[in-house]
Design an enzyme around this catalytic site. Structure first.
Site, mmCIF file in Angstrom:
data_model
loop_
_atom_site.group_PDB
_atom_site.id
_atom_site.type_symbol
_atom_site.label_atom_id
_atom_site.label_comp_id
_atom_site.label_asym_id
_atom_site.label_seq_id
_atom_site.Cartn_x
_atom_site.Cartn_y
_atom_site.Cartn_z
ATOM 1 C CE1 TYR A 60 -3.829 -2.089 5.706
ATOM 2 C CE2 TYR A 60 -3.259 0.150 5.075
ATOM 3 C CZ TYR A 60 -3.699 -1.108 4.734
ATOM 4 O OH TYR A 60 -4.016 -1.401 3.426
ATOM 5 C CB SER B 91 -0.834 -0.019 1.287
ATOM 6 O OG SER B 91 -1.487 1.206 1.493
HETATM 7 P P1 NDP Z 1 -11.728 -5.833 0.459
HETATM 8 O O1 NDP Z 1 -12.175 -5.720 1.877
HETATM 9 O O2 NDP Z 1 -12.719 -5.583 -0.616
HETATM 10 O O3 NDP Z 1 -11.060 -7.255 0.196
HETATM 11 C C1 NDP Z 1 -10.289 -7.911 1.161
HETATM 12 C C2 NDP Z 1 -10.192 -9.371 0.779
HETATM 13 O O4 NDP Z 1 -9.361 -10.031 1.736
HETATM 14 C C3 NDP Z 1 -11.538 -10.065 0.797
HETATM 15 O O5 NDP Z 1 -11.638 -10.936 -0.301
HETATM 16 C C4 NDP Z 1 -11.516 -10.861 2.091
HETATM 17 O O6 NDP Z 1 -12.252 -12.068 1.930
HETATM 18 C C5 NDP Z 1 -10.030 -11.160 2.214
HETATM 19 N N1 NDP Z 1 -9.651 -11.459 3.570
HETATM 20 C C6 NDP Z 1 -9.648 -10.621 4.648
HETATM 21 N N2 NDP Z 1 -9.250 -11.275 5.733
HETATM 22 C C7 NDP Z 1 -9.003 -12.551 5.356
HETATM 23 C C8 NDP Z 1 -8.579 -13.717 6.037
HETATM 24 N N3 NDP Z 1 -8.313 -13.710 7.345
HETATM 25 N N4 NDP Z 1 -8.424 -14.864 5.335
HETATM 26 C C9 NDP Z 1 -8.692 -14.898 4.014
HETATM 27 N N5 NDP Z 1 -9.077 -13.831 3.306
HETATM 28 C C10 NDP Z 1 -9.252 -12.678 3.974
HETATM 29 O O7 NDP Z 1 -10.495 -4.819 0.354
HETATM 30 P P2 NDP Z 1 -9.419 -4.489 -0.803
HETATM 31 O O8 NDP Z 1 -9.718 -5.192 -2.057
HETATM 32 O O9 NDP Z 1 -9.265 -3.034 -0.803
HETATM 33 O O10 NDP Z 1 -8.097 -5.097 -0.132
HETATM 34 C C11 NDP Z 1 -7.219 -5.992 -0.759
HETATM 35 C C12 NDP Z 1 -5.782 -5.652 -0.391
HETATM 36 O O11 NDP Z 1 -5.459 -4.376 -0.926
HETATM 37 C C13 NDP Z 1 -5.505 -5.573 1.106
HETATM 38 O O12 NDP Z 1 -4.263 -6.211 1.368
HETATM 39 C C14 NDP Z 1 -5.381 -4.079 1.366
HETATM 40 O O13 NDP Z 1 -4.557 -3.794 2.458
HETATM 41 C C15 NDP Z 1 -4.785 -3.609 0.045
HETATM 42 N N6 NDP Z 1 -4.945 -2.191 -0.242
HETATM 43 C C16 NDP Z 1 -6.190 -1.638 -0.389
HETATM 44 C C17 NDP Z 1 -6.322 -0.269 -0.599
HETATM 45 C C18 NDP Z 1 -7.656 0.399 -0.677
HETATM 46 O O14 NDP Z 1 -7.707 1.656 -0.622
HETATM 47 N N7 NDP Z 1 -8.752 -0.311 -0.836
HETATM 48 C C19 NDP Z 1 -5.141 0.591 -0.739
HETATM 49 C C20 NDP Z 1 -3.893 -0.108 -0.609
HETATM 50 C C21 NDP Z 1 -3.804 -1.437 -0.374
HETATM 51 P P3 NDP Z 1 -13.207 -12.757 3.028
HETATM 52 O O15 NDP Z 1 -13.808 -11.652 3.847
HETATM 53 O O16 NDP Z 1 -14.204 -13.500 2.200
HETATM 54 O O17 NDP Z 1 -12.303 -13.664 3.795
#
Ligand code: NDP
Length: 249
Positions: free
Chosen positions: A156, A143
């Site tokens: 974070y 990020s």
């Molecule tokens: P979302 O919340 O839409 O997606 C997060 C995903 O991670 C979901 O599919 C969720 O699936 C999965 N997840 C969370 N915890 C677990 C777990 N314990 N085990 C398995 N899967 C898990 O957010 P984003 O798409 O934004 O996030 C994706 C990545 O991008 C993250 O690493 C985030 O830090 C990073 N990011 C996002 C930014 C933003 O502004 N959105 C900016 C910079 C980085 P489920 O709940 O079904 O398990």
């Protein structure tokens, strides 16, 4: 020449929403077999159906990356589909922002166990197959928070800084083994990520900040991942930092 992903097997952690979901569609449309993972079973089935409807191939593996046994099983099920594992996209993550003094330390454990340890477990499990195959590509989602510290983002920030450190050590260790390592560092992307913040005033503040700019879309990040993956074998795109045009830090 750009390479196609036909016949390659990719695992995307956290493919039930946001960046991971968009990445799963993008990789499937490039011809990869995609193992989609996450904890929400219905969402996994929805994403799989969408891929299959458009002529792609997907397998679903339900699990929680915080649990090492789940992480190992996800990787093994992806590998066993066709006896290969070419791509690991470590995307699963949570961003439970809030000040240190008021913090729920349970939020800290969830962030560290998911963003850092989860990514480490899947990498550890996938690496042995990639070393055996003498090829592979690991894409770790960090990020802008892996490069710029903000108050109320300390833990974070620490997890994403950790992703950067771990990824660079990994790159050096697999140097000479034809395995590539890429870090993707997005700024604000319009996803469900912020919905899970438990500290209400921090949640309102970041939502307000996001509402005031043109945020990135998950597809914008998926495109950058596809760019890195499709480079010729001798090109290792190590890092992509991608902010919304309107985002300052
Ligand atoms: P979302 O919340 O839409 O997606 C997060 C995903 O991670 C979901 O599919 C969720 O699936 C999965 N997840 C969370 N915890 C677990 C777990 N314990 N085990 C398995 N899967 C898990 O957010 P984003 O798409 O934004 O996030 C994706 C990545 O991008 C993250 O690493 C985030 O830090 C990073 N990011 C996002 C930014 C933003 O502004 N959105 C900016 C910079 C980085 P489920 O709940 O079904 O398990």
């Amino acid at each position: 020449m750009m390479q196609k992903l036909n016949g390659k097997v990719a695992i995307v952690t956290g493919a039930t929403s946001g960046i991971g979901e968009a990445t799963a569609y993008a990789l499937a449309s490039e011809g990869a077999v995609v193992a989609i993972t996450g904890r929400r079973v219905e969402r996994l089935e929805q994403v799989k159906n969408k891929i299959v409807e458009t002529g792609g191939v997907a397998i679903t593996v339900c699990g929680d990356v915080q649990n090492e046994q789940d992480a190992v099983r996800m990787v093994e099920e992806a590998y066993s589909h066709s006896g290969r594992l070419d791509i690991l996209v470590n995307n699963a993550g949570v961003m439970l922002l809030g000040p240190i003094l008021d913090a729920s330390t349970e939020d800290w454990r969830r962030m560290i166990n998911t963003n850092l340890l989860g990514l480490m477990y899947t990498t550890h499990a996938a690496l042995k197959y990639m070393v055996k195959m003498e090829s592979g590509h690991i894409v770790n989602i960090s990020s802008t928070a892996g490069r710029t510290v903000r108050a109320s983002a300390g833990v974070y920030n620490a997890t994403k800084w950790g992703v950067g450190a771990f990824s660079e050590a990994l790159r050096q260790e697999v140097h000479g083994k034809n395995i590539r390592v890429t870090i993707i560092e997005p700024g604000l992307v319009e996803t469900e990520l912020r919905d899970h913040i438990t500290h209400e005033s921090t949640k309102s503040a970041i939502n307000k900040m996001a509402d005031e700019i043109r945020q990135l879309k998950s597809e914008d990040i998926a495109n950058s991942i596809v760019y890195a993956l499709k480079q010729p074998d001798h090109v290792n795109v190590n890092e992509i930092l991608i902010r919304p045009t309107d985002q300052l830090l």
